[in-house]
Scaffold this motif. Structure first.
Motif, PDB file in Angstrom:
ATOM      1  N   UNK A   1       0.820  -1.207   0.000  1.00 24.31           N
ATOM      2  CA  UNK A   1       0.000   0.000   0.000  1.00 24.31           C
ATOM      3  C   UNK A   1       0.859   1.263   0.000  1.00 24.31           C
ATOM      4  N   UNK A   2       0.415   2.244  -0.781  1.00 24.69           N
ATOM      5  CA  UNK A   2       1.042   3.563  -0.802  1.00 24.69           C
ATOM      6  C   UNK A   2      -0.006   4.579  -0.365  1.00 24.69           C
ATOM      7  N   UNK A   3       0.329   5.370   0.655  1.00 26.97           N
ATOM      8  CA  UNK A   3      -0.601   6.364   1.184  1.00 26.97           C
ATOM      9  C   UNK A   3       0.072   7.732   1.167  1.00 26.97           C
ATOM     10  N   UNK A   4      -0.630   8.733   0.606  1.00 26.08           N
ATOM     11  CA  UNK A   4      -0.095  10.083   0.582  1.00 26.08           C
ATOM     12  C   UNK A   4      -1.224  11.079   0.762  1.00 26.08           C
ATOM     13  N   UNK A   5      -0.859  12.320   1.061  1.00 28.39           N
ATOM     14  CA  UNK A   5      -1.832  13.383   1.288  1.00 28.39           C
ATOM     15  C   UNK A   5      -1.568  14.520   0.303  1.00 28.39           C
ATOM     16  N   UNK A   6      -2.639  15.018  -0.308  1.00 24.80           N
ATOM     17  CA  UNK A   6      -2.530  16.145  -1.232  1.00 24.80           C
ATOM     18  C   UNK A   6      -3.752  17.026  -1.051  1.00 24.80           C
ATOM     19  N   UNK A   7      -3.531  18.294  -0.783  1.00 26.57           N
ATOM     20  CA  UNK A   7      -4.595  19.264  -0.550  1.00 26.57           C
ATOM     21  C   UNK A   7      -5.577  18.759   0.519  1.00 26.57           C
ATOM     22  N   UNK A   8      -4.999  18.276   1.630  1.00 21.33           N
ATOM     23  CA  UNK A   8      -5.747  17.821   2.797  1.00 21.33           C
ATOM     24  C   UNK A   8      -6.651  16.613   2.504  1.00 21.33           C
TER      25      UNK A   8
ATOM     26  N   UNK B   1      -5.362   8.438 -13.153  1.00 24.20           N
ATOM     27  CA  UNK B   1      -6.470   9.347 -12.865  1.00 24.20           C
ATOM     28  C   UNK B   1      -7.811   8.629 -12.993  1.00 24.20           C
ATOM     29  N   UNK B   2      -7.958   7.798 -14.037  1.00 21.05           N
ATOM     30  CA  UNK B   2      -9.243   7.162 -14.309  1.00 21.05           C
ATOM     31  C   UNK B   2      -9.505   5.937 -13.444  1.00 21.05           C
ATOM     32  N   UNK B   3      -8.516   5.063 -13.303  1.00 18.25           N
ATOM     33  CA  UNK B   3      -8.726   3.798 -12.612  1.00 18.25           C
ATOM     34  C   UNK B   3      -8.485   3.881 -11.104  1.00 18.25           C
ATOM     35  N   UNK B   4      -7.570   4.750 -10.681  1.00 17.62           N
ATOM     36  CA  UNK B   4      -7.247   4.831  -9.262  1.00 17.62           C
ATOM     37  C   UNK B   4      -7.788   6.088  -8.591  1.00 17.62           C
ATOM     38  N   UNK B   5      -8.389   6.992  -9.377  1.00 18.39           N
ATOM     39  CA  UNK B   5      -8.992   8.185  -8.805  1.00 18.39           C
ATOM     40  C   UNK B   5      -8.008   9.154  -8.191  1.00 18.39           C
ATOM     41  N   UNK B   6      -6.776   9.186  -8.697  1.00 20.17           N
ATOM     42  CA  UNK B   6      -5.760  10.074  -8.138  1.00 20.17           C
ATOM     43  C   UNK B   6      -5.842  11.451  -8.795  1.00 20.17           C
ATOM     44  N   UNK B   7      -5.488  12.513  -8.067  1.00 17.90           N
ATOM     45  CA  UNK B   7      -5.529  13.868  -8.644  1.00 17.90           C
ATOM     46  C   UNK B   7      -4.441  14.053  -9.686  1.00 17.90           C
ATOM     47  N   UNK B   8      -4.794  14.661 -10.798  1.00 14.94           N
ATOM     48  CA  UNK B   8      -3.849  14.813 -11.896  1.00 14.94           C
ATOM     49  C   UNK B   8      -2.665  15.682 -11.489  1.00 14.94           C
ATOM     50  N   UNK B   9      -2.883  16.642 -10.609  1.00  9.59           N
ATOM     51  CA  UNK B   9      -1.777  17.492 -10.169  1.00  9.59           C
ATOM     52  C   UNK B   9      -0.736  16.714  -9.370  1.00  9.59           C
ATOM     53  N   UNK B  10      -1.161  15.624  -8.735  1.00  8.38           N
ATOM     54  CA  UNK B  10      -0.240  14.876  -7.880  1.00  8.38           C
ATOM     55  C   UNK B  10       0.516  13.784  -8.628  1.00  8.38           C
ATOM     56  N   UNK B  11      -0.021  13.295  -9.741  1.00 13.57           N
ATOM     57  CA  UNK B  11       0.614  12.173 -10.430  1.00 13.57           C
ATOM     58  C   UNK B  11       1.456  12.614 -11.625  1.00 13.57           C
ATOM     59  N   UNK B  12       1.358  13.879 -12.016  1.00 13.18           N
ATOM     60  CA  UNK B  12       2.045  14.335 -13.231  1.00 13.18           C
ATOM     61  C   UNK B  12       3.560  14.142 -13.134  1.00 13.18           C
ATOM     62  N   UNK B  13       4.152  14.538 -12.017  1.00 13.96           N
ATOM     63  CA  UNK B  13       5.597  14.418 -11.868  1.00 13.96           C
ATOM     64  C   UNK B  13       6.058  12.981 -11.890  1.00 13.96           C
TER      65      UNK B  13
END
Length: 300
Positions: free
Chosen positions: A162-169, A206-218
């Protein structure tokens, strides 16, 4: 200027300018722009032999570090996510290179394959964006990403599962095994398509895991860089085994594209945090749809 491997002649300003413009917009979504430069090279420049895939990956090698560095400076580069994506995509890139050379050397067949892949990704992203928009309008679900991409990503925990992170609260939990499996499939497609695998990983994340595009771009751009280095090396090693076929990159054209992409990615990464997430998703989906339609139209 003449490009010997590609067998084409054009002004050096054209590939540089096109790469700069394409990379500026696509890098905001974590995509290098190689998937758009491929149809440009094949349809506009007339570069259709299999080495165009290797040249595209060489473009990634030169262009991606500028965008990655900018995301890292702003604290929006998730190193664990980058490593997990790269771990899955690398084997797929190697297998994809062999498939491209041995099974899809015909440009028409290649365009059908690439068009169907991009069409699926675009439709999936549009469907997800529309569902999210309806949910936000009705107030049924809270927004998962803010209107702008400011703020840094904060890693909370990471292990083999598991990977857990926080972005924009907002806290995000994703399965590492799931990402590796998806990355393997995406890497296979990316290896055939010549975009390194990580380049189409951002829409999937973004589509399958629901992650924010701003956080996964890098992370997506950095994974694209790693897998493209491997892809270019693999194509170069395979070149002597196919003396009658252009397999290795056209280094001269790749350098021009890479320099333009370097400038475009840096500027795009710098401007991304000022662009709403939904706009970025529509941008990605629109570009994918346009490219898929063009490929399928030319093939049929």
């Amino acid at each position: 200027m003449y490009f010997p491997t590609a067998g084409i002649e054009c002004s050096p300003f054209i590939p540089f300018a096109v790469a700069l413009g394409v990379s500026f917009f696509t890098s905001m979504g974590g995509v290098s722009g190689a998937f758009l430069l491929l149809p440009f090279q094949m349809s506009v420049l007339g570069y259709t032999n299999p080495s165009v895939s290797a040249t595209n990956q060489f473009f990634n090698v030169l262009a991606c570090p500028a965008g990655v560095w900018r995301y890292w400076r702003e604290g929006r580069l998730l190193w664990p996510l980058t490593l997990v994506v790269a771990l899955g995509t690398l084997p797929g890139v190697f297998a994809g290179a062999l498939i491209r050379i041995n099974l899809l050397p015909d440009p028409r067949h290649f365009k059908i394959f690439a068009g169907l892949v991009l069409l699926y990704v675009a439709l999936k992203m549009l469907r997800d964006v529309m569902r999210r928009r309806k949910a936000d309008a009705s107030g049924a679900t809270p927004r998962q990403d803010g209107p702008r991409g400011g703020g840094a990503c904060r890693l909370l925990s990471w292990n083999s599962r598991l990977l857990t992170f926080c972005f924009q609260e907002q806290e995000y939990r994703i399965s590492c095994r799931g990402i590796v499996l998806l990355s393997l499939i995406v890497g296979l497609v990316g290896g055939v398509y010549g975009i390194g695998g990580g380049a189409i990983m951002a829409p999937f994340l973004v589509s399958f895991f629901g992650l924010p595009v701003h956080a996964v771009a890098g992370a997506s751009l950095f994974a694209t860089f790693l897998t493209s280095v491997a892809g270019v090396s693999f194509y170069s090693l395979l070149a002597p085994l196919y003396p009658g076929l252009a397999v290795a990159p056209d280094w001269r054209l790749g350098i021009l594209l890479g320099l333009g992409g370097m400038a475009g990615m840096y500027l795009g990464a710098r401007c991304q945090k000022h662009v709403p997430a939904r706009v970025l998703k529509y941008l990605l989906a629109g570009i994918l749809l346009f490219t898929a339609a063009r490929y399928l139209g030319q093939a049929f």
